[in-house]
Design a protein around this motif. Structure first.
Motif, PDB file in Angstrom:
ATOM      1  N   GLY A   1       0.806  -1.202   0.000  1.00  0.00           N
ATOM      2  CA  GLY A   1       0.000   0.000   0.000  1.00  0.00           C
ATOM      3  C   GLY A   1       0.845   1.260   0.000  1.00  0.00           C
ATOM      4  N   GLN A   2       1.913   1.261   0.799  1.00  0.00           N
ATOM      5  CA  GLN A   2       2.774   2.434   0.864  1.00  0.00           C
ATOM      6  C   GLN A   2       3.472   2.678  -0.475  1.00  0.00           C
ATOM      7  N   GLN A   3       3.882   1.572  -1.140  1.00  0.00           N
ATOM      8  CA  GLN A   3       4.527   1.727  -2.442  1.00  0.00           C
ATOM      9  C   GLN A   3       3.565   2.338  -3.458  1.00  0.00           C
ATOM     10  N   GLN A   4       2.320   1.837  -3.456  1.00  0.00           N
ATOM     11  CA  GLN A   4       1.342   2.398  -4.383  1.00  0.00           C
ATOM     12  C   GLN A   4       1.065   3.860  -4.052  1.00  0.00           C
ATOM     13  N   ASN A   5       1.026   4.183  -2.767  1.00  0.00           N
ATOM     14  CA  ASN A   5       0.796   5.563  -2.360  1.00  0.00           C
ATOM     15  C   ASN A   5       1.896   6.465  -2.890  1.00  0.00           C
ATOM     16  N   GLU A   6       3.143   5.984  -2.794  1.00  0.00           N
ATOM     17  CA  GLU A   6       4.267   6.777  -3.282  1.00  0.00           C
ATOM     18  C   GLU A   6       4.200   6.946  -4.799  1.00  0.00           C
ATOM     19  N   GLU A   7       3.750   5.904  -5.498  1.00  0.00           N
ATOM     20  CA  GLU A   7       3.681   5.963  -6.961  1.00  0.00           C
ATOM     21  C   GLU A   7       2.608   6.938  -7.427  1.00  0.00           C
ATOM     22  N   THR A   8       1.473   6.955  -6.749  1.00  0.00           N
ATOM     23  CA  THR A   8       0.337   7.756  -7.221  1.00  0.00           C
ATOM     24  C   THR A   8       0.178   9.061  -6.448  1.00  0.00           C
ATOM     25  N   GLN A   9       0.905   9.214  -5.325  1.00  0.00           N
ATOM     26  CA  GLN A   9       0.833  10.414  -4.502  1.00  0.00           C
ATOM     27  C   GLN A   9      -0.610  10.715  -4.087  1.00  0.00           C
ATOM     28  N   ILE A  10      -1.275   9.700  -3.558  1.00  0.00           N
ATOM     29  CA  ILE A  10      -2.662   9.825  -3.139  1.00  0.00           C
ATOM     30  C   ILE A  10      -2.734  10.545  -1.796  1.00  0.00           C
ATOM     31  N   ASP A  11      -3.690  11.433  -1.670  1.00  0.00           N
ATOM     32  CA  ASP A  11      -3.937  12.113  -0.403  1.00  0.00           C
ATOM     33  C   ASP A  11      -4.744  11.175   0.487  1.00  0.00           C
ATOM     34  N   CYS A  12      -4.184  10.768   1.611  1.00  0.00           N
ATOM     35  CA  CYS A  12      -4.843   9.810   2.497  1.00  0.00           C
ATOM     36  C   CYS A  12      -5.600  10.467   3.645  1.00  0.00           C
ATOM     37  N   THR A  13      -5.769  11.766   3.581  1.00  0.00           N
ATOM     38  CA  THR A  13      -6.516  12.461   4.628  1.00  0.00           C
ATOM     39  C   THR A  13      -7.918  11.872   4.744  1.00  0.00           C
ATOM     40  N   ASN A  14      -8.296  11.464   5.959  1.00  0.00           N
ATOM     41  CA  ASN A  14      -9.612  10.867   6.240  1.00  0.00           C
ATOM     42  C   ASN A  14      -9.834   9.550   5.503  1.00  0.00           C
ATOM     43  N   ARG A  15      -8.753   8.913   5.051  1.00  0.00           N
ATOM     44  CA  ARG A  15      -8.899   7.677   4.281  1.00  0.00           C
ATOM     45  C   ARG A  15      -8.032   6.541   4.840  1.00  0.00           C
ATOM     46  N   TRP A  16      -7.408   6.744   5.982  1.00  0.00           N
ATOM     47  CA  TRP A  16      -6.542   5.707   6.528  1.00  0.00           C
ATOM     48  C   TRP A  16      -7.355   4.522   7.042  1.00  0.00           C
ATOM     49  N   ILE A  17      -6.917   3.314   6.663  1.00  0.00           N
ATOM     50  CA  ILE A  17      -7.602   2.094   7.077  1.00  0.00           C
ATOM     51  C   ILE A  17      -6.596   1.148   7.739  1.00  0.00           C
ATOM     52  N   HIS A  18      -7.016   0.576   8.829  1.00  0.00           N
ATOM     53  CA  HIS A  18      -6.224  -0.444   9.521  1.00  0.00           C
ATOM     54  C   HIS A  18      -6.879  -1.802   9.281  1.00  0.00           C
ATOM     55  N   ILE A  19      -6.086  -2.785   8.832  1.00  0.00           N
ATOM     56  CA  ILE A  19      -6.597  -4.139   8.646  1.00  0.00           C
ATOM     57  C   ILE A  19      -6.448  -4.891   9.966  1.00  0.00           C
ATOM     58  N   ARG A  20      -7.559  -5.257  10.553  1.00  0.00           N
ATOM     59  CA  ARG A  20      -7.527  -5.977  11.828  1.00  0.00           C
ATOM     60  C   ARG A  20      -7.010  -7.395  11.587  1.00  0.00           C
ATOM     61  N   ARG A  21      -5.994  -7.774  12.312  1.00  0.00           N
ATOM     62  CA  ARG A  21      -5.439  -9.115  12.165  1.00  0.00           C
ATOM     63  C   ARG A  21      -6.306 -10.106  12.931  1.00  0.00           C
ATOM     64  N   LEU A  22      -6.879 -11.063  12.191  1.00  0.00           N
ATOM     65  CA  LEU A  22      -7.759 -12.064  12.787  1.00  0.00           C
ATOM     66  C   LEU A  22      -7.103 -13.440  12.734  1.00  0.00           C
ATOM     67  N   PRO A  23      -7.415 -14.301  13.681  1.00  0.00           N
ATOM     68  CA  PRO A  23      -6.931 -15.680  13.608  1.00  0.00           C
ATOM     69  C   PRO A  23      -7.452 -16.345  12.331  1.00  0.00           C
ATOM     70  N   PRO A  24      -6.705 -17.283  11.758  1.00  0.00           N
ATOM     71  CA  PRO A  24      -7.104 -17.893  10.485  1.00  0.00           C
ATOM     72  C   PRO A  24      -8.437 -18.625  10.529  1.00  0.00           C
ATOM     73  N   ARG A  25      -8.940 -18.937  11.703  1.00  0.00           N
ATOM     74  CA  ARG A  25     -10.242 -19.614  11.755  1.00  0.00           C
ATOM     75  C   ARG A  25     -11.364 -18.724  11.232  1.00  0.00           C
ATOM     76  N   PHE A  26     -11.098 -17.405  11.138  1.00  0.00           N
ATOM     77  CA  PHE A  26     -12.110 -16.485  10.632  1.00  0.00           C
ATOM     78  C   PHE A  26     -11.983 -16.220   9.130  1.00  0.00           C
ATOM     79  N   ASN A  27     -10.931 -16.741   8.489  1.00  0.00           N
ATOM     80  CA  ASN A  27     -10.803 -16.540   7.045  1.00  0.00           C
ATOM     81  C   ASN A  27     -10.099 -17.717   6.373  1.00  0.00           C
ATOM     82  N   LEU A  28      -8.782 -17.850   6.519  1.00  0.00           N
ATOM     83  CA  LEU A  28      -8.052 -18.848   5.743  1.00  0.00           C
ATOM     84  C   LEU A  28      -8.464 -20.273   6.044  1.00  0.00           C
TER      85      LEU A  28
END
Length: 454
Positions: free
Chosen positions: A28-55
């Motif tokens: 994500g950071q690499q893409q941000n640097e490439e496109t110079q996207i303004d992340c104001t009010n757009r920051w997202i945190h991916i909650r790390r879940l145990p694999p029983r909830f997805n994988l």
């Protein structure tokens, strides 16, 4: 065992990127640097879940009772196998994989933050629809009101500050089945179809991006169904749009779907009856002279018993050749076919107000429906004998051309492009991008209202 072995090999890198969130943040950071996207009010945190909830749910892809084996459709990070070896944009996608695809695309999101305290929203990579299978079809069906409680307990106990700081209002997840499958009342005994996930008070604060929401709950936000078209480059997207625009429409109206064969009056039966009874040689009356360029008045593509679900060639070729695509409701008001029709440049014909018009306001703005679709009340057709053909033939050809062009303009908004796509295509918003914008705005609105009410 062979199926699981193929599954683990094809998604090995997917496992690594999810298990090690550092990789996704770097992407994500690499893409941000490439496109110079303004992340104001757009920051997202991916909650790390145990694999029983997805994988872990994916590793059991062939083991769910009374449900089809979905192992083949996990390839290509959930896009499914290609329709043919040389295909670059078309896949045999399964709608259930929307949660997997969203997860993969979130890893490329340019405004990811490892610090939940800096995030404007928190994404829960929980595969709710896949986890629901064991309640909908399996031995746990009588415990459907428990669906989601284990996740809630984890969110409250594991690093609880992430949940507590906004009481879950800033959390969102994706659900690849209609809301009706998650809306069983917790008080019903014995249980009926569905789980109670969306009825649990514990999740009232969480925003759900769902393929078909209900019309009253404020936590649900409709997102397009997963189709089979996933272009990796802007050139391939533009090439498809050019093909759709230049396609010779040799069929006036098309219905691709199942049902309508029983004796009970309903809109699908009326459609089949009208289509089967109309003659391509004798519809010169009622302004039929305007449609002499059509080789076929009405075409039916039988998709009974799910035979079309993983075979886009079966229905996309007829769609690209048709002017109007009929979208009658089925078990629920909306249909994946609506988005197949838009991708094929075919004007949708709706029969209920509570369909896409009230669902996908971010992707298909409500005020635009008169510009790209036709509405015919199903009651007028089923009980009063109104002929669909007569309604469509009264639309001036100039208006039909404008509607078709408006449909084509909407194609990029309902397509889920392929992960790892070209920078030029990433610069153009697709269904995922619009859904994330909608989620952020919805969450901000709810948080503002919450703070005001306190």
């Amino acid at each position: 065992m062979a199926c699981k072995s193929h599954f683990s090999l094809s998604l090995f890198l997917f496992f690594i990127s999810i298990v090690n969130p550092t990789i996704s943040l770097e992407q994500g950071q690499q893409q941000n640097e490439e496109t110079q996207i303004d992340c104001t009010n757009r920051w997202i945190h991916i909650r790390r879940l145990p694999p029983r909830f997805n994988l872990d749910l994916l590793s059991n892809c062939s083991s769910y009772p009374l449900f089809d084996n979905f192992c083949p459709y996990l390839t290509n990070h959930g896009l499914g196998p290609k329709t043919h070896n040389r295909s670059q944009s078309w896949y045999r996608s399964d709608p259930l994989m929307l949660e997997v695809i969203f997860h993969r695309r979130m890893l490329e999101y340019p405004c990811l933050t490892p610090d939940p305290n800096l995030a404007d929203a928190v994404y829960l990579p929980y595969y709710a629809a896949i986890d629901a299978i064991r309640y909908l079809y399996g031995p746990d069906v009588n415990n459907s009101m428990e669906h989601g409680l284990e996740l809630y307990q984890f969110l409250r106990r594991n690093d609880p500050g992430i949940w507590r700081r906004k009481d879950g209002f800033d959390h969102f997840l994706v659900m690849a089945r209609p809301a009706w499958d998650f809306s069983q009342s917790v008080d019903i005994d014995p249980p009926i179809w569905g789980t109670s996930f969306l009825e649990l008070p514990e999740f009232y604060n969480v925003t759900a991006l769902i393929v078909e929401g209900r019309f009253w709950p404020w936590q649900e936000l409709g997102v397009p169904y997963l189709t089979s078209f996933h272009p990796p480059t802007l050139t391939l997207l533009d090439s498809w749009i050019k093909r759709v625009r230049n396609s010779k429409r040799t069929t006036l109206l098309l219905f691709a779907g199942g049902g309508g064969v029983g004796a009970t009056p309903n809109i699908r039966r009326s459609i089949r009856t009208e289509c089967e009874n109309v003659s391509d040689n004798n519809f010169q009356g009622n302004q039929g002279y305007k449609y002499l360029s059509y080789n076929k008045v009405c075409d039916l593509v039988d998709c009974s018993n799910g035979i079309c679900e993983h075979d886009p060639i079966r229905y996309m070729r007829p769609i690209v050749q048709a002017t109007f695509c009929l979208q009658p409701p089925g078990d629920t008001p909306t249909r994946r076919s609506t988005f197949d029709a838009i991708i094929g440049g075919c004007i949708p014909v709706f029969f209920e107000e509570q369909t896409a018009k009230l669902q996908y306001r971010w992707h298909l703005p409500e005020e635009m429906y008169g510009e790209f679709s036709v509405f015919i009340p199903k009651e007028e057709v089923v009980f009063k004998g109104l002929k669909i053909l007569n309604v469509l033939m009264k639309i001036p050809r100039a208006q039909v051309r404008k509607m078709k062009e408006k449909v084509i303009e909407l194609i990029p908004r309902v397509v889920y492009r392929k992960h790892g796509s070209s920078s030029s295509l990433r610069a153009q918003k697709d269904a995922f991008d619009i859904a994330i914008e909608g989620a952020l705005e919805k969450i901000n609105s709810r948080l503002t209202r919450r703070d005001f009410d306190q």
